[in-house]
Design a protein around this motif. Structure first.
Motif, short mmCIF file in Angstrom:
data_model
loop_
_atom_site.label_atom_id
_atom_site.label_comp_id
_atom_site.label_asym_id
_atom_site.label_seq_id
_atom_site.Cartn_x
_atom_site.Cartn_y
_atom_site.Cartn_z
N ARG A 4 42.95 86.92 -11.40
CA ARG A 4 41.72 86.12 -11.57
C ARG A 4 41.50 85.33 -10.29
N VAL A 5 40.32 85.47 -9.72
CA VAL A 5 39.94 84.63 -8.59
C VAL A 5 39.03 83.56 -9.15
N LEU A 6 39.51 82.33 -9.09
CA LEU A 6 38.74 81.18 -9.57
C LEU A 6 38.13 80.52 -8.35
N SER A 7 36.83 80.61 -8.21
CA SER A 7 36.18 80.18 -6.98
C SER A 7 35.07 79.17 -7.26
N VAL A 8 35.09 78.09 -6.52
CA VAL A 8 34.05 77.06 -6.67
C VAL A 8 32.77 77.56 -6.04
N GLY A 9 31.70 77.49 -6.79
CA GLY A 9 30.38 77.89 -6.31
C GLY A 9 29.78 78.95 -7.20
N THR A 10 28.48 78.84 -7.40
CA THR A 10 27.74 79.80 -8.21
C THR A 10 26.51 80.24 -7.40
N LYS A 11 25.77 81.16 -7.98
CA LYS A 11 24.53 81.64 -7.36
C LYS A 11 24.77 82.19 -5.96
N MET A 12 25.68 83.14 -5.88
CA MET A 12 26.00 83.77 -4.60
C MET A 12 24.90 84.76 -4.20
N PRO A 13 24.74 84.98 -2.91
CA PRO A 13 23.76 85.97 -2.45
C PRO A 13 24.09 87.36 -2.99
N GLY A 14 23.09 88.21 -3.03
CA GLY A 14 23.27 89.56 -3.55
C GLY A 14 24.35 90.35 -2.84
N TRP A 15 24.46 90.21 -1.53
CA TRP A 15 25.47 90.97 -0.78
C TRP A 15 26.88 90.61 -1.22
#
Length: 156
Positions: A4-15
């Motif tokens: 599981r990669v738990l990463s802060v941040g949402t709404k990443m670019p499409g790429w």
């Protein structure tokens, strides 16, 4: 084995979404890989950065299954080769470990996340944008799995 990669941040670019999805698809059947987005604490010009890091740390820690082996991505962590990553994956599989990788927000991981981690890894001494880190991590896990499986994707 679950990663599981738990990463802060949402709404990443499409790429970013497309890159993660592509390498995740390639790992199907070999590794249960998932990316969990943790909302970034709202920052304004009057924000207290320490409080923002604490909110993000609390959310990250709450998302870690209690039995997971935790790896914090940290510029001061240990760096290693793809071959070393493949060896680690083999070891984690043999020991029955599931992994949670923690990726902090723009101001990094809080002390509680670093304290909870079993290891600290560094992708590089360079600073990467957080969206790119997601793609790099996913690709490196795919590359390591390819190496383990004798697939020609990885060339030394």
């Amino acid at each position: 084995m679950k990663v599981r990669v738990l990463s802060v941040g949402t709404k990443m670019p499409g790429w970013v979404q497309e890159g993660v999805a592509e390498y995740k698809k390639r790992m199907q059947g070999d590794l249960d890989f998932s990316l969990i987005e943790i909302p970034m604490a709202k920052r304004t010009k009057n924000s207290n950065v320490i409080q923002c890091i604490q909110k993000e740390s609390d959310a990250l820690l709450a998302s870690i299954p209690a039995s997971d082996y935790v790896i914090a991505l940290d510029v001061e962590g240990k760096s290693f080769s793809t071959e070393n990553l493949a060896q680690k994956i083999v070891k984690f599989r043999q020991e029955g470990d599931n992994i949670s990788l923690l990726v902090g927000g723009p101001d990094g991981l809080g002390a509680p996340c670093l304290a909870r981690s079993n290891e600290r890894w560094s992708l590089s001494a360079l600073t990467f944008p957080h969206p790119l880190v997601r793609v790099v991590i996913t690709e490196q896990f795919y590359r390591a799995i390819s190496l383990i499986n004798g697939h020609p994707y990885h060339r030394s």
